[in-house]
Design a protein around this motif. Structure first.
Motif, PDB file in Angstrom:
ATOM      1  N   PRO A  47     -12.999 -53.543 -78.153  1.00 20.35           N
ATOM      2  CA  PRO A  47     -13.575 -52.255 -78.582  1.00 20.35           C
ATOM      3  C   PRO A  47     -13.818 -52.164 -80.071  1.00 20.35           C
ATOM      4  N   HIS A  48     -13.007 -52.850 -80.874  1.00 24.62           N
ATOM      5  CA  HIS A  48     -13.191 -52.801 -82.322  1.00 24.62           C
ATOM      6  C   HIS A  48     -14.458 -53.557 -82.730  1.00 24.62           C
ATOM      7  N   ILE A  49     -14.677 -54.712 -82.108  1.00 28.94           N
ATOM      8  CA  ILE A  49     -15.888 -55.477 -82.406  1.00 28.94           C
ATOM      9  C   ILE A  49     -17.118 -54.676 -81.986  1.00 28.94           C
ATOM     10  N   MET A  50     -17.046 -54.080 -80.794  1.00 32.24           N
ATOM     11  CA  MET A  50     -18.182 -53.308 -80.299  1.00 32.24           C
ATOM     12  C   MET A  50     -18.482 -52.110 -81.198  1.00 32.24           C
ATOM     13  N   LYS A  51     -17.448 -51.439 -81.636  1.00 31.60           N
ATOM     14  CA  LYS A  51     -17.639 -50.283 -82.508  1.00 31.60           C
ATOM     15  C   LYS A  51     -18.310 -50.687 -83.811  1.00 31.60           C
ATOM     16  N   ALA A  52     -17.878 -51.824 -84.363  1.00 32.85           N
ATOM     17  CA  ALA A  52     -18.474 -52.305 -85.606  1.00 32.85           C
ATOM     18  C   ALA A  52     -19.941 -52.661 -85.402  1.00 32.85           C
ATOM     19  N   THR A  53     -20.250 -53.265 -84.273  1.00 28.81           N
ATOM     20  CA  THR A  53     -21.644 -53.616 -83.972  1.00 28.81           C
ATOM     21  C   THR A  53     -22.479 -52.358 -83.780  1.00 28.81           C
ATOM     22  N   ALA A  54     -21.947 -51.399 -83.039  1.00 26.73           N
ATOM     23  CA  ALA A  54     -22.684 -50.161 -82.764  1.00 26.73           C
ATOM     24  C   ALA A  54     -22.972 -49.385 -84.044  1.00 26.73           C
ATOM     25  N   ALA A  55     -22.150 -49.574 -85.059  1.00 28.97           N
ATOM     26  CA  ALA A  55     -22.352 -48.858 -86.324  1.00 28.97           C
ATOM     27  C   ALA A  55     -23.647 -49.271 -87.013  1.00 28.97           C
ATOM     28  N   GLN A  56     -24.238 -50.394 -86.573  1.00 28.04           N
ATOM     29  CA  GLN A  56     -25.516 -50.826 -87.146  1.00 28.04           C
ATOM     30  C   GLN A  56     -26.638 -49.839 -86.812  1.00 28.04           C
ATOM     31  N   SER A  57     -26.489 -49.137 -85.696  1.00 29.15           N
ATOM     32  CA  SER A  57     -27.498 -48.161 -85.289  1.00 29.15           C
ATOM     33  C   SER A  57     -27.084 -46.778 -85.761  1.00 29.15           C
ATOM     34  N   LYS A  58     -27.887 -46.169 -86.578  1.00 31.44           N
ATOM     35  CA  LYS A  58     -27.576 -44.846 -87.112  1.00 31.44           C
ATOM     36  C   LYS A  58     -27.977 -43.733 -86.147  1.00 31.44           C
ATOM     37  N   ARG A  59     -28.803 -44.065 -85.146  1.00 35.84           N
ATOM     38  CA  ARG A  59     -29.349 -43.030 -84.279  1.00 35.84           C
ATOM     39  C   ARG A  59     -28.587 -42.882 -82.963  1.00 35.84           C
ATOM     40  N   VAL A  60     -28.022 -43.968 -82.459  1.00 36.82           N
ATOM     41  CA  VAL A  60     -27.405 -43.904 -81.136  1.00 36.82           C
ATOM     42  C   VAL A  60     -26.167 -43.012 -81.160  1.00 36.82           C
ATOM     43  N   ILE A 117     -20.047 -52.046 -71.811  1.00 36.57           N
ATOM     44  CA  ILE A 117     -21.127 -52.757 -72.475  1.00 36.57           C
ATOM     45  C   ILE A 117     -21.570 -52.002 -73.718  1.00 36.57           C
ATOM     46  N   ASN A 118     -21.862 -52.758 -74.756  1.00 37.73           N
ATOM     47  CA  ASN A 118     -22.370 -52.162 -75.997  1.00 37.73           C
ATOM     48  C   ASN A 118     -23.882 -52.030 -75.890  1.00 37.73           C
ATOM     49  N   ARG A 119     -24.394 -50.834 -75.936  1.00 34.88           N
ATOM     50  CA  ARG A 119     -25.841 -50.616 -75.857  1.00 34.88           C
ATOM     51  C   ARG A 119     -26.567 -51.143 -77.091  1.00 34.88           C
ATOM     52  N   VAL A 120     -25.850 -51.326 -78.198  1.00 37.86           N
ATOM     53  CA  VAL A 120     -26.473 -51.792 -79.439  1.00 37.86           C
ATOM     54  C   VAL A 120     -26.443 -53.316 -79.500  1.00 37.86           C
ATOM     55  N   ASP A 121     -27.591 -53.925 -79.678  1.00 35.65           N
ATOM     56  CA  ASP A 121     -27.705 -55.379 -79.787  1.00 35.65           C
ATOM     57  C   ASP A 121     -27.175 -55.816 -81.143  1.00 35.65           C
ATOM     58  N   GLU A 122     -26.290 -56.811 -81.165  1.00 39.16           N
ATOM     59  CA  GLU A 122     -25.646 -57.196 -82.418  1.00 39.16           C
ATOM     60  C   GLU A 122     -26.599 -57.887 -83.390  1.00 39.16           C
ATOM     61  N   GLU A 123     -27.701 -58.458 -82.908  1.00 45.04           N
ATOM     62  CA  GLU A 123     -28.641 -59.129 -83.791  1.00 45.04           C
ATOM     63  C   GLU A 123     -29.705 -58.180 -84.335  1.00 45.04           C
ATOM     64  N   THR A 124     -30.225 -57.308 -83.483  1.00 48.05           N
ATOM     65  CA  THR A 124     -31.300 -56.414 -83.910  1.00 48.05           C
ATOM     66  C   THR A 124     -30.807 -55.065 -84.398  1.00 48.05           C
ATOM     67  N   GLY A 125     -29.614 -54.664 -83.957  1.00 50.93           N
ATOM     68  CA  GLY A 125     -29.098 -53.349 -84.314  1.00 50.93           C
ATOM     69  C   GLY A 125     -29.764 -52.216 -83.565  1.00 50.93           C
ATOM     70  N   LYS A 126     -30.583 -52.558 -82.570  1.00 52.38           N
ATOM     71  CA  LYS A 126     -31.278 -51.545 -81.785  1.00 52.38           C
ATOM     72  C   LYS A 126     -30.537 -51.254 -80.490  1.00 52.38           C
ATOM     73  N   ALA A 127     -30.637 -50.021 -80.034  1.00 51.03           N
ATOM     74  CA  ALA A 127     -29.932 -49.606 -78.816  1.00 51.03           C
ATOM     75  C   ALA A 127     -30.816 -49.790 -77.591  1.00 51.03           C
ATOM     76  N   TRP A 128     -30.221 -50.313 -76.535  1.00 50.16           N
ATOM     77  CA  TRP A 128     -30.895 -50.466 -75.237  1.00 50.16           C
ATOM     78  C   TRP A 128     -31.144 -49.099 -74.636  1.00 50.16           C
ATOM     79  N   GLU A 129     -32.358 -48.875 -74.135  1.00 47.72           N
ATOM     80  CA  GLU A 129     -32.718 -47.573 -73.585  1.00 47.72           C
ATOM     81  C   GLU A 129     -32.256 -47.417 -72.136  1.00 47.72           C
ATOM     82  N   GLY A 130     -32.480 -48.433 -71.308  1.00 49.62           N
ATOM     83  CA  GLY A 130     -31.979 -48.403 -69.939  1.00 49.62           C
ATOM     84  C   GLY A 130     -32.729 -47.480 -69.001  1.00 49.62           C
ATOM     85  N   LYS A 131     -34.047 -47.488 -69.066  1.00 53.30           N
ATOM     86  CA  LYS A 131     -34.821 -46.656 -68.160  1.00 53.30           C
ATOM     87  C   LYS A 131     -34.768 -47.215 -66.735  1.00 53.30           C
TER      88      LYS A 131
END
Length: 289
Positions: A47-60, A117-131
């Motif tokens: 969870p700590h790694i995921m949280k750090a990765t998710a922080a790349q996205s300011k909008r999610v 699952i982390n919706r934020v991609d660690e390379e792009t910093g973008k969040a998966w939409e999941g439609k």
């Protein structure tokens, strides 16, 4: 099979529920765990790694995607088969390259597997939409039922199994909103006694963090304060400091905690990227061969 999914805010809250239960006292219900695209295979670190990765996205706002796959009571899938179904489900959803923690439980009459699952991609910093994720998931599960010869779930799913799965999803969603519980006076007192030497002799925050990690503890920020977590339960830093020591004195001796936290999160992201690139190079070499 039945698949249900939800989105939430707290990786720590969901991980605590999955690994130790609602009361944080039932780790025995965990059958097995696995990780995907994470720098560490330790589920407590995930969870700590995921949280750090998710922080790349300011909008999610809700970076956590929680997926449960539940088998019929007549089925007895092996762990490898359960993981294979989850892998294929995430691949079809477009999440195969995202960070994930798998946790299988054994506390019901039917096999079921959770994935955080982390919706934020660690390379792009973008969040998966999941439609249309519900329909995609249903299709892939039907295919896997046929492939493995498991009981096929009709469109109007079996009531008991679906109710149990939805109930667990609801409980987990609540845990995501409540990422921890205070551990109580006696536990705080015991922690204070056990950590006295570490607080008095650590040379910086990294040193203290490493000593706490060896005890299965973790430092986290909460609002303007710092908490020490033991699984899903926490104590405030100020509560466990030795006599004649306060938070101000500790910060003066160990340095700026914010800078340490930011450096730690960058390191976790860096290790994750290095490991991911290494796996990608290995796959490319296999294709070349």
């Amino acid at each position: 099979m039945i698949g249900l999914a939800s989105r939430g805010k707290s990786f720590g809250g969901l991980a605590g529920y999955l690994l130790t239960g609602t009361d944080r006292k039932t780790p025995e219900r965990v059958d097995w765990v696995a990780t995907r695209n994470l720098a560490s295979e330790d589920p407590d670190v995930a969870p700590h790694i995921m949280k750090a990765t998710a922080a790349q996205s300011k909008r999610v706002q809700k970076p956590v995607y929680h997926l449960i796959i539940s088998w019929d009571e007549k089925d007895a899938p092996e762990p490898e088969q359960m993981a294979d179904v989850m892998d294929k489900s995430l691949d079809r959803l477009g999440l195969s390259e995202h960070q994930a923690l798998y946790v299988a439980h054994n506390d019901t009459g039917h096999k079921h597997l959770h994935a955080m699952i982390n919706r934020v991609d660690e390379e792009t910093g973008k969040a998966w939409e999941g439609k249309h994720d519900r329909h995609i998931l249903r299709d892939v599960l039907v295919e896997q039922e046929v492939q493995y010869g498991w009981e096929q779930t009709p469109k109007r799913s079996r009531g008991k199994e679906r109710a149990e799965t939805k109930q667990e999803l609801a409980i987990a969603a609540r845990e995501q909103r409540d990422p921890g519980r205070h551990m109580g006076k006696e536990s705080v007192k015991k922690m204070r006694e056990n950590l006295r030497h570490s607080f008095e002799t650590s040379v910086d925050w990294a040193d203290l963090d490493a000593r706490l990690n060896r005890r299965g503890l973790d430092l986290k920020t909460s609002g303007n304060g710092i908490r020490i977590f033991d699984g899903g339960a926490y104590a405030k830093l100020s509560e466990v400091l030795p006599p004649k020591m306060n938070a101000k004195k500790l910060h003066n001796r160990l340095g700026d905690f914010t800078k340490f936290r930011e450096k730690r999160e960058r390191q976790r992201i860096g290790r994750g990227l290095t490991r991911k690139r290494s796996r990608r190079r290995e796959r490319e070499r296999e294709l070349d061969d």
